[in-house]
Enzyme design. Structure first.
Site, PDB file in Angstrom:
ATOM      1  N   CYS A  31       0.901  -1.201  -0.015  1.00 46.15           N
ATOM      2  CA  CYS A  31      -0.076  -0.024  -0.021  1.00 46.15           C
ATOM      3  C   CYS A  31       0.763   1.373  -0.129  1.00 46.15           C
ATOM      4  O   CYS A  31       2.052   1.297   0.613  1.00 46.15           O
ATOM      5  CB  CYS A  31      -0.694   0.243   1.408  1.00 46.15           C
ATOM      6  SG  CYS A  31      -2.192  -0.977   1.211  1.00 46.15           S
ATOM      7  N   ARG A  78      -4.690   7.168  -0.222  1.00 48.03           N
ATOM      8  CA  ARG A  78      -3.832   6.107  -0.306  1.00 48.03           C
ATOM      9  C   ARG A  78      -4.392   5.171  -1.320  1.00 48.03           C
ATOM     10  O   ARG A  78      -5.469   5.107  -1.890  1.00 48.03           O
ATOM     11  CB  ARG A  78      -3.817   5.207   1.097  1.00 48.03           C
ATOM     12  CG  ARG A  78      -5.468   4.631   1.360  1.00 48.03           C
ATOM     13  CD  ARG A  78      -5.693   3.287   1.260  1.00 48.03           C
ATOM     14  NE  ARG A  78      -4.499   2.288   1.857  1.00 48.03           N
ATOM     15  CZ  ARG A  78      -4.954   2.144   3.013  1.00 48.03           C
ATOM     16  NH1 ARG A  78      -5.900   2.402   3.817  1.00 48.03           N
ATOM     17  NH2 ARG A  78      -3.882   1.363   3.649  1.00 48.03           N
ATOM     18  N   ASN A 132       0.101  -2.378   5.819  1.00 46.87           N
ATOM     19  CA  ASN A 132       0.613  -3.448   6.133  1.00 46.87           C
ATOM     20  C   ASN A 132       1.894  -3.340   6.696  1.00 46.87           C
ATOM     21  O   ASN A 132       2.905  -2.731   6.256  1.00 46.87           O
ATOM     22  CB  ASN A 132       0.672  -4.351   5.324  1.00 46.87           C
ATOM     23  CG  ASN A 132      -0.128  -5.801   5.438  1.00 46.87           C
ATOM     24  OD1 ASN A 132      -0.948  -6.007   6.552  1.00 46.87           O
ATOM     25  ND2 ASN A 132       0.126  -6.962   4.453  1.00 46.87           N
TER      26      ASN A 132
HETATM   27  C1  TCH Z   1      -4.011  -5.349   4.238  1.00 45.20           C
HETATM   28  C2  TCH Z   1      -4.383  -3.885   4.116  1.00 45.20           C
HETATM   29  C3  TCH Z   1      -3.174  -2.853   4.184  1.00 45.20           C
HETATM   30  C4  TCH Z   1      -2.808  -2.876   2.599  1.00 45.20           C
HETATM   31  C5  TCH Z   1      -1.408  -3.526   2.621  1.00 45.20           C
HETATM   32  O1  TCH Z   1      -0.476  -2.887   2.977  1.00 45.20           O
HETATM   33  N1  TCH Z   1      -1.593  -4.865   1.674  1.00 45.20           N
HETATM   34  C6  TCH Z   1      -0.379  -5.382   1.687  1.00 45.20           C
HETATM   35  C7  TCH Z   1      -0.999  -6.707   1.501  1.00 45.20           C
HETATM   36  S1  TCH Z   1       0.501  -7.847   1.429  1.00 45.20           S
HETATM   37  O2  TCH Z   1       0.975  -7.937   2.860  1.00 45.20           O
HETATM   38  O3  TCH Z   1       1.584  -7.350   0.594  1.00 45.20           O
HETATM   39  O4  TCH Z   1       0.074  -9.110   1.039  1.00 45.20           O
HETATM   40  C8  TCH Z   1      -5.120  -3.602   5.665  1.00 45.20           C
HETATM   41  C9  TCH Z   1      -5.423  -2.069   5.910  1.00 45.20           C
HETATM   42  C10 TCH Z   1      -6.528  -2.100   6.943  1.00 45.20           C
HETATM   43  C11 TCH Z   1      -6.688  -3.488   7.321  1.00 45.20           C
HETATM   44  C12 TCH Z   1      -8.154  -4.047   7.874  1.00 45.20           C
HETATM   45  C13 TCH Z   1      -8.602  -2.797   9.098  1.00 45.20           C
HETATM   46  O5  TCH Z   1      -7.433  -3.018  10.193  1.00 45.20           O
HETATM   47  C14 TCH Z   1      -9.798  -3.391   9.826  1.00 45.20           C
HETATM   48  C15 TCH Z   1      -9.890  -5.068   9.720  1.00 45.20           C
HETATM   49  C16 TCH Z   1      -9.049  -5.428  11.033  1.00 45.20           C
HETATM   50  C17 TCH Z   1      -9.377  -6.839  11.285  1.00 45.20           C
HETATM   51  O6  TCH Z   1      -8.348  -7.069  12.408  1.00 45.20           O
HETATM   52  C18 TCH Z   1      -8.593  -7.670  10.334  1.00 45.20           C
HETATM   53  C19 TCH Z   1      -9.480  -7.416   8.970  1.00 45.20           C
HETATM   54  C20 TCH Z   1      -9.557  -5.787   8.718  1.00 45.20           C
HETATM   55  C21 TCH Z   1     -10.603  -5.593   7.627  1.00 45.20           C
HETATM   56  C22 TCH Z   1      -8.242  -5.563   8.145  1.00 45.20           C
HETATM   57  C23 TCH Z   1      -7.813  -6.224   6.922  1.00 45.20           C
HETATM   58  C24 TCH Z   1      -6.432  -5.631   6.184  1.00 45.20           C
HETATM   59  O7  TCH Z   1      -5.445  -6.028   7.256  1.00 45.20           O
HETATM   60  C25 TCH Z   1      -6.361  -4.148   5.840  1.00 45.20           C
HETATM   61  C26 TCH Z   1      -7.416  -4.114   4.753  1.00 45.20           C
END
Ligand code: TCH
Length: 324
Positions: free
Chosen positions: A2, A16, A79
């Site tokens: 991200c 973002r 992340n």
């Molecule tokens: C993964 C998202 C950040 C984007 C990112 O950096 N992705 C990298 C993916 S990877 O590692 O490279 O595979 C994060 C941002 C906000 C997060 C969400 C939010 O924190 C809200 C909830 C929190 C819960 O604990 C988990 C589901 C969730 C719905 C999360 C899912 C996921 O971790 C999200 C969507």
């Protein structure tokens, strides 16, 4: 992966790219002032600042990924796997779960300065939302028109960095990204001059040669440098349409085209949505991977004194204006 960025034109913008292989049915979500937040530490907040952002709403709770409040304070979680460390409850501290962190800060603070103060007595605890959703390993950028900070949950507590660049990506820790930028100090948006040797007649054969060496790959350190360069050199516009266009061009410079980065699970990472918030006007703009049209949700057009969440399903199919 991200990327989050800030951008200053006449107004201040924050947003973002959400890059991931799955969607959690996220929606643009407005939390009005009287929506009751029951924090896991037992605190019940009946009145707070209103906020708008992208959230997965589960059991009537807004699990925000990114948001801004009515005072123009913004926050996004990105992340931070392998580094994010959530702690056990500690007496004398505000014990907040990671999924409560955005509502907690945006509900109570109107500026980064206020947030920094609150963070001094806050820890993030290792408690999940429910048995099906694991803890999300995140770090956060918090910004207002004057300041940006990065908050990283580490074994000794929350580490708060000043963020003079106004960019955040993923691993490694934020101090690495700031130090790494020094390796690129020679890049320029201007035509380069021959510093190679005064004895040779070298000249640029195309425009853009001042940025040769700008990393083009999709890794987190490279996206940080590319977003920082693009943001630093993007002209400041004076009209809302142009400012929003500039903002999305900055995000586009670090977006994932589906198929170009495969994660460990063998899945394709893609930019599920890109968001841009006008913090003065309270507008949340977004586009999705397959829908290039900009969509806008206005915080101030909602009933901000209400107590019920308002959600707007994402428009994810391509919207094409047919001309003839
Ligand atoms: C993964 C998202 C950040 C984007 C990112 O950096 N992705 C990298 C993916 S990877 O590692 O490279 O595979 C994060 C941002 C906000 C997060 C969400 C939010 O924190 C809200 C909830 C929190 C819960 O604990 C988990 C589901 C969730 C719905 C999360 C899912 C996921 O971790 C999200 C969507």
């Amino acid at each position: 992966m991200c990327t989050a960025v800030t951008y200053e034109g006449v107004d201040f913008y924050f947003g973002r790219n959400l890059d991931l292989d799955v969607s959690f049915n996220e929606q643009v979500t407005i939390t009005p002032r009287q929506f009751e937040f029951r924090f896991r530490n037992g605190e019940v907040i009946k009145s707070h600042w209103a906020m708008i952002g992208m959230a997965a709403v589960i059991d009537d709770y807004p699990l925000y990924y990114d948001a801004m409040n009515e005072k123009g304070l913004c926050m996004a979680g990105l992340n931070f796997p392998g580094n994010a460390c959530y702690l056990s409850r500690k007496e004398g501290m505000k014990n907040i779960t990671p999924f409560e962190f955005i509502p907690f800060i945006l509900g109570s603070c109107s500026s980064v300065e206020e947030a920094v103060d609150v963070l001094k007595s806050t820890i993030l605890i290792n408690e999940t939302f429910n048995d099906f959703l694991p803890l999300a390993p995140l770090h956060w950028i918090i910004s207002d028109q004057k300041h940006s900070i990065v908050v990283e949950p580490m074994p000794l507590g929350l580490k708060v960095f000043d963020n003079p660049v106004g960019v955040l990506t993923n691993n490694p820790t934020f101090d690495y990204h700031l130090t790494n930028l020094n390796n690129f100090l020679n890049l320029t948006s201007s035509p380069p001059i021959n510093r190679f040797s005064g004895k040779m007649n070298l000249s640029a054969s195309s425009i853009g040669m001042g940025s040769i060496g700008l990393p083009g790959d999709l890794s987190s350190p490279s996206r940080f440098v590319r977003a920082a360069f693009t943001k630093a050199n993007a002209t400041e516009e004076t009209d809302e349409g142009l400012e929003v266009a500039q903002f999305f061009h900055i995000l586009d410079s670090v977006a994932f085209t589906k198929g170009c980065a495969i994660n460990e699970a063998g899945k394709e990472e893609l930019t599920i949505y890109s968001a841009c918030m006008n913090t003065q006007k309270g507008i949340y703009y977004y586009k999705t991977y397959a829908n290039n049209q900009l969509n806008a949700v206005y915080l101030k057009r909602a009933n901000l004194d209400g107590s019920i969440l308002k959600t707007y399903e994402l428009i994810t199919s391509q919207q094409i204006r047919e001309i003839n």
